[in-house]
Scaffold this active site. Structure first.
Site, PDB file in Angstrom:
ATOM      1  N   GLU A  29       0.831  -1.208   0.000  1.00 44.88           N
ATOM      2  CA  GLU A  29       0.000   0.000   0.000  1.00 44.88           C
ATOM      3  C   GLU A  29       0.862   1.253   0.000  1.00 44.88           C
ATOM      4  O   GLU A  29       2.088   1.191   0.180  1.00 44.88           O
ATOM      5  CB  GLU A  29      -0.955  -0.039   1.208  1.00 44.88           C
ATOM      6  CG  GLU A  29      -1.906  -1.217   1.099  1.00 44.88           C
ATOM      7  CD  GLU A  29      -3.025  -1.222   2.122  1.00 44.88           C
ATOM      8  OE1 GLU A  29      -2.912  -0.534   3.159  1.00 44.88           O
ATOM      9  OE2 GLU A  29      -4.013  -1.940   1.873  1.00 44.88           O
ATOM     10  N   CYS A  38      -1.722  -4.556  -5.721  1.00 44.46           N
ATOM     11  CA  CYS A  38      -2.292  -5.767  -5.114  1.00 44.46           C
ATOM     12  C   CYS A  38      -1.272  -6.907  -5.126  1.00 44.46           C
ATOM     13  O   CYS A  38      -0.314  -6.904  -5.912  1.00 44.46           O
ATOM     14  CB  CYS A  38      -3.516  -6.234  -5.895  1.00 44.46           C
ATOM     15  SG  CYS A  38      -4.919  -5.139  -5.807  1.00 44.46           S
ATOM     16  N   GLU A  40      -1.611  -9.957  -6.202  1.00 50.37           N
ATOM     17  CA  GLU A  40      -1.564 -10.734  -7.447  1.00 50.37           C
ATOM     18  C   GLU A  40      -0.659 -10.059  -8.466  1.00 50.37           C
ATOM     19  O   GLU A  40       0.157 -10.693  -9.132  1.00 50.37           O
ATOM     20  CB  GLU A  40      -2.979 -10.877  -8.037  1.00 50.37           C
ATOM     21  CG  GLU A  40      -3.958 -11.622  -7.148  1.00 50.37           C
ATOM     22  CD  GLU A  40      -4.712 -10.738  -6.163  1.00 50.37           C
ATOM     23  OE1 GLU A  40      -4.140  -9.741  -5.674  1.00 50.37           O
ATOM     24  OE2 GLU A  40      -5.880 -11.060  -5.886  1.00 50.37           O
ATOM     25  N   CYS A  72      -9.227  -8.460  -7.753  1.00 51.78           N
ATOM     26  CA  CYS A  72      -9.915  -7.273  -8.268  1.00 51.78           C
ATOM     27  C   CYS A  72      -9.851  -7.272  -9.799  1.00 51.78           C
ATOM     28  O   CYS A  72      -9.081  -8.014 -10.417  1.00 51.78           O
ATOM     29  CB  CYS A  72      -9.305  -5.999  -7.680  1.00 51.78           C
ATOM     30  SG  CYS A  72      -7.804  -5.451  -8.505  1.00 51.78           S
ATOM     31  N   CYS A  75      -6.460  -6.739 -11.400  1.00 47.86           N
ATOM     32  CA  CYS A  75      -5.617  -7.940 -11.323  1.00 47.86           C
ATOM     33  C   CYS A  75      -6.077  -8.994 -12.315  1.00 47.86           C
ATOM     34  O   CYS A  75      -5.252  -9.669 -12.939  1.00 47.86           O
ATOM     35  CB  CYS A  75      -5.602  -8.503  -9.908  1.00 47.86           C
ATOM     36  SG  CYS A  75      -4.602  -7.503  -8.793  1.00 47.86           S
TER      37      CYS A  75
HETATM   38  N1  THU Z   1      -5.991  -6.408  -2.496  1.00 48.41           N
HETATM   39  C1  THU Z   1      -5.148  -7.346  -2.999  1.00 48.41           C
HETATM   40  O1  THU Z   1      -3.933  -7.299  -2.767  1.00 48.41           O
HETATM   41  N2  THU Z   1      -5.684  -8.330  -3.758  1.00 48.41           N
HETATM   42  C2  THU Z   1      -7.010  -8.512  -3.981  1.00 48.41           C
HETATM   43  O2  THU Z   1      -7.391  -9.458  -4.659  1.00 48.41           O
HETATM   44  C3  THU Z   1      -7.976  -7.575  -3.422  1.00 48.41           C
HETATM   45  C4  THU Z   1      -7.406  -6.360  -2.786  1.00 48.41           C
HETATM   46  C5  THU Z   1      -5.439  -5.372  -1.590  1.00 48.41           C
HETATM   47  C6  THU Z   1      -5.387  -3.971  -2.104  1.00 48.41           C
HETATM   48  C7  THU Z   1      -5.380  -3.171  -0.819  1.00 48.41           C
HETATM   49  O3  THU Z   1      -4.050  -3.108  -0.330  1.00 48.41           O
HETATM   50  C8  THU Z   1      -6.183  -4.028   0.140  1.00 48.41           C
HETATM   51  O4  THU Z   1      -6.225  -5.318  -0.429  1.00 48.41           O
HETATM   52  C9  THU Z   1      -7.591  -3.520   0.393  1.00 48.41           C
HETATM   53  O5  THU Z   1      -8.258  -3.342  -0.795  1.00 48.41           O
END
Ligand code: THU
Length: 115
Positions: A29, A38, A40, A72, A75
């Site tokens: 983040e 993310c 993935e 998401c 991704c």
């Molecule tokens: N996030 C992921 O890393 N992968 C996902 O499949 C869904 C969301 C992360 C992004 C962000 O850092 C946190 O989860 C909340 O959305």
């Protein structure tokens, strides 16, 4: 994972076709929230860094949640680049896998520039 803003920690792992190593990723983040990557996509970036070309055999996503997390849409589009419609996506938590999909169930019609 580095998730000080959402506290939603995600791990991803890629098994590649013709490679034995598992490629890990995590969400990273940022204070500027939109700059977050993310888990993935971070795994895919890492795999590209190591191998250049890659074909994903399957993806595993792990969170601390009881419900399985679906990748998401961003991704999914990035996974599409290195997958087939039948590539498997597993999701779960530290206790185990709680969901399994074929990629085509999650994103039936990815954007492709030349088709
Ligand atoms: N996030 C992921 O890393 N992968 C996902 O499949 C869904 C969301 C992360 C992004 C962000 O850092 C946190 O989860 C909340 O959305």
């Amino acid at each position: 994972a580095y998730a000080p803003y959402s506290q939603f920690k995600v791990g991803a792992a890629l098994k590649l076709v013709n490679e034995d190593t598992i490629i890990p990723g995590c969400n990273v983040e940022n204070a500027s929230y939109g700059a977050t990557i993310c888990a993935e996509r971070s795994a895919i970036v890492s795999a590209c860094t190591q191998f250049g070309k890659l074909q994903i055999a399957y993806v595993v996503i792990v969170t601390g949640e009881s419900k399985p997390t679906v990748p998401c849409a961003l991704c999914l589009q990035v996974i599409a680049e290195f997958s087939t419609p039948d590539t498997l996506v597993f999701s779960g938590n530290e206790a185990g896998i709680t969901a399994k999909w074929h990629f085509k169930e999650l994103l039936p019609k990815p954007f492709t520039s030349f088709e």
